[in-house]
Design a protein around this motif. Structure first.
Motif, mmCIF file in Angstrom:
data_model
loop_
_atom_site.group_PDB
_atom_site.id
_atom_site.type_symbol
_atom_site.label_atom_id
_atom_site.label_comp_id
_atom_site.label_asym_id
_atom_site.label_seq_id
_atom_site.Cartn_x
_atom_site.Cartn_y
_atom_site.Cartn_z
ATOM 1 N N THR A 140 36.163 38.126 47.546
ATOM 2 C CA THR A 140 37.504 38.051 46.971
ATOM 3 C C THR A 140 38.547 38.144 48.071
ATOM 4 O O THR A 140 38.350 38.830 49.075
ATOM 5 C CB THR A 140 37.730 39.194 45.955
ATOM 6 O OG1 THR A 140 37.489 40.437 46.611
ATOM 7 C CG2 THR A 140 36.810 39.055 44.755
ATOM 8 N N PHE A 141 39.654 37.455 47.848
ATOM 9 C CA PHE A 141 40.743 37.417 48.827
ATOM 10 C C PHE A 141 42.081 37.352 48.110
ATOM 11 O O PHE A 141 42.184 36.751 47.045
ATOM 12 C CB PHE A 141 40.650 36.149 49.702
ATOM 13 C CG PHE A 141 39.369 35.996 50.451
ATOM 14 C CD1 PHE A 141 39.212 36.568 51.700
ATOM 15 C CD2 PHE A 141 38.314 35.267 49.912
ATOM 16 C CE1 PHE A 141 38.020 36.417 52.405
ATOM 17 C CE2 PHE A 141 37.122 35.112 50.604
ATOM 18 C CZ PHE A 141 36.977 35.687 51.856
ATOM 19 N N THR A 142 43.104 37.931 48.729
ATOM 20 C CA THR A 142 44.469 37.646 48.306
ATOM 21 C C THR A 142 44.813 36.303 48.945
ATOM 22 O O THR A 142 44.130 35.872 49.881
ATOM 23 C CB THR A 142 45.458 38.726 48.789
ATOM 24 O OG1 THR A 142 45.487 38.704 50.216
ATOM 25 C CG2 THR A 142 45.092 40.114 48.263
ATOM 26 N N PRO A 143 45.865 35.623 48.481
ATOM 27 C CA PRO A 143 46.228 34.351 49.128
ATOM 28 C C PRO A 143 46.471 34.489 50.631
ATOM 29 O O PRO A 143 46.075 33.619 51.406
ATOM 30 C CB PRO A 143 47.492 33.926 48.369
ATOM 31 C CG PRO A 143 47.292 34.500 47.002
ATOM 32 C CD PRO A 143 46.642 35.842 47.256
ATOM 33 N N THR A 144 47.082 35.587 51.069
ATOM 34 C CA THR A 144 47.321 35.803 52.500
ATOM 35 C C THR A 144 46.005 35.963 53.251
ATOM 36 O O THR A 144 45.809 35.376 54.320
ATOM 37 C CB THR A 144 48.209 37.051 52.708
ATOM 38 O OG1 THR A 144 49.433 36.858 51.991
ATOM 39 C CG2 THR A 144 48.502 37.287 54.175
ATOM 40 N N GLN A 145 45.091 36.752 52.690
ATOM 41 C CA GLN A 145 43.781 36.936 53.317
ATOM 42 C C GLN A 145 43.021 35.614 53.368
ATOM 43 O O GLN A 145 42.320 35.336 54.341
ATOM 44 C CB GLN A 145 42.958 37.970 52.541
ATOM 45 C CG GLN A 145 43.482 39.376 52.627
ATOM 46 C CD GLN A 145 42.816 40.292 51.622
ATOM 47 O OE1 GLN A 145 42.371 39.866 50.554
ATOM 48 N NE2 GLN A 145 42.736 41.578 51.959
ATOM 49 N N TRP A 146 43.144 34.814 52.321
ATOM 50 C CA TRP A 146 42.439 33.532 52.251
ATOM 51 C C TRP A 146 42.927 32.576 53.330
ATOM 52 O O TRP A 146 42.136 31.877 53.954
ATOM 53 C CB TRP A 146 42.597 32.933 50.860
ATOM 54 C CG TRP A 146 41.890 31.641 50.653
ATOM 55 C CD1 TRP A 146 42.440 30.455 50.279
ATOM 56 C CD2 TRP A 146 40.474 31.374 50.773
ATOM 57 N NE1 TRP A 146 41.463 29.482 50.168
ATOM 58 C CE2 TRP A 146 40.257 30.019 50.466
ATOM 59 C CE3 TRP A 146 39.386 32.165 51.118
ATOM 60 C CZ2 TRP A 146 38.995 29.441 50.500
ATOM 61 C CZ3 TRP A 146 38.119 31.587 51.152
ATOM 62 C CH2 TRP A 146 37.947 30.235 50.837
ATOM 63 N N LYS A 147 44.246 32.541 53.556
ATOM 64 C CA LYS A 147 44.781 31.687 54.619
ATOM 65 C C LYS A 147 44.178 32.075 55.974
ATOM 66 O O LYS A 147 43.787 31.218 56.760
ATOM 67 C CB LYS A 147 46.306 31.808 54.688
ATOM 68 C CG LYS A 147 47.043 31.056 53.629
ATOM 69 C CD LYS A 147 48.525 31.229 53.786
ATOM 70 C CE LYS A 147 49.274 30.673 52.590
ATOM 71 N NZ LYS A 147 50.715 30.954 52.656
ATOM 72 N N ARG A 148 44.116 33.370 56.225
ATOM 73 C CA ARG A 148 43.557 33.863 57.484
ATOM 74 C C ARG A 148 42.054 33.538 57.557
ATOM 75 O O ARG A 148 41.548 33.129 58.592
ATOM 76 C CB ARG A 148 43.804 35.370 57.597
ATOM 77 C CG ARG A 148 43.454 35.935 58.936
ATOM 78 C CD ARG A 148 43.885 37.390 59.114
ATOM 79 N NE ARG A 148 43.534 38.231 57.989
ATOM 80 C CZ ARG A 148 44.415 38.920 57.246
ATOM 81 N NH1 ARG A 148 45.706 38.856 57.513
ATOM 82 N NH2 ARG A 148 44.005 39.660 56.249
ATOM 83 N N GLU A 149 41.330 33.733 56.462
ATOM 84 C CA GLU A 149 39.885 33.455 56.414
ATOM 85 C C GLU A 149 39.614 31.986 56.722
ATOM 86 O O GLU A 149 38.716 31.658 57.508
ATOM 87 C CB GLU A 149 39.343 33.811 55.019
ATOM 88 C CG GLU A 149 37.883 33.519 54.821
ATOM 89 C CD GLU A 149 36.943 34.474 55.536
ATOM 90 O OE1 GLU A 149 35.748 34.145 55.626
ATOM 91 O OE2 GLU A 149 37.394 35.533 56.023
ATOM 92 N N LYS A 150 40.375 31.090 56.105
ATOM 93 C CA LYS A 150 40.184 29.652 56.347
ATOM 94 C C LYS A 150 40.504 29.291 57.788
ATOM 95 O O LYS A 150 39.821 28.473 58.386
ATOM 96 C CB LYS A 150 41.045 28.820 55.390
ATOM 97 C CG LYS A 150 40.540 28.831 53.976
ATOM 98 C CD LYS A 150 41.183 27.778 53.105
ATOM 99 C CE LYS A 150 42.660 27.861 53.040
ATOM 100 N NZ LYS A 150 43.262 26.925 52.075
ATOM 101 N N LEU A 151 41.512 29.912 58.339
ATOM 102 C CA LEU A 151 41.912 29.621 59.706
ATOM 103 C C LEU A 151 40.834 30.018 60.714
ATOM 104 O O LEU A 151 40.505 29.256 61.626
ATOM 105 C CB LEU A 151 43.230 30.360 60.035
ATOM 106 C CG LEU A 151 43.814 30.146 61.418
ATOM 107 C CD1 LEU A 151 44.227 28.681 61.610
ATOM 108 C CD2 LEU A 151 44.996 31.066 61.630
ATOM 109 N N PHE A 152 40.233 31.191 60.520
ATOM 110 C CA PHE A 152 39.277 31.706 61.511
ATOM 111 C C PHE A 152 37.811 31.422 61.195
ATOM 112 O O PHE A 152 36.986 31.473 62.081
ATOM 113 C CB PHE A 152 39.470 33.221 61.668
ATOM 114 C CG PHE A 152 40.780 33.569 62.317
ATOM 115 C CD1 PHE A 152 41.075 33.183 63.612
ATOM 116 C CD2 PHE A 152 41.730 34.283 61.608
ATOM 117 C CE1 PHE A 152 42.271 33.484 64.202
ATOM 118 C CE2 PHE A 152 42.957 34.604 62.200
ATOM 119 C CZ PHE A 152 43.225 34.204 63.491
ATOM 120 N N ASN A 153 37.475 31.133 59.958
ATOM 121 C CA ASN A 153 36.061 31.009 59.593
ATOM 122 C C ASN A 153 35.670 29.694 58.955
ATOM 123 O O ASN A 153 34.531 29.533 58.542
ATOM 124 C CB ASN A 153 35.655 32.170 58.680
ATOM 125 C CG ASN A 153 35.766 33.484 59.389
ATOM 126 O OD1 ASN A 153 35.287 33.644 60.498
ATOM 127 N ND2 ASN A 153 36.436 34.440 58.765
#
Length: 83
Positions: free
Chosen positions: A69-82
């Motif tokens: 699970t991710f918040t939208p902010t966490q998801w943006k960071r996750e997509k960027l790095f992973n």
């Protein structure tokens, strides 16, 4: 169980921004993105996903479930790095 059905159940129940479900036989992987996870503990986030799927889990239609699970902010960071 169809992945799209699970995505629809979760999106409607939790007002998710995004829901991605994949399956490998009877094992399902859920990636859920929503503001609803803000400030929740990991346990509460997992419970939030399990709750709308309780009927399918109880019937055995859904067996194994991996949840991220991710918040939208966490998801943006996750997509960027992973991704």
């Amino acid at each position: 169980m169809e992945c799209k059905v699970i995505e629809q159940i979760l999106t409607e129940a939790l007002s998710l921004t995004e829901a991605h479900v994949t399956s490998d036989g009877s094992h399902y992987k859920v990636v859920a993105v929503g503001e609803c996870f803000e400030g929740m503990s990991r346990v509460k986030q997992q419970q939030a996903i399990y709750s709308p799927l309780a009927e399918q889990i109880a019937s055995g239609e859904l067996h194994a479930l991996t949840i991220k699970t991710f918040t939208p902010t966490q998801w943006k960071r996750e997509k960027l790095f992973n991704m």
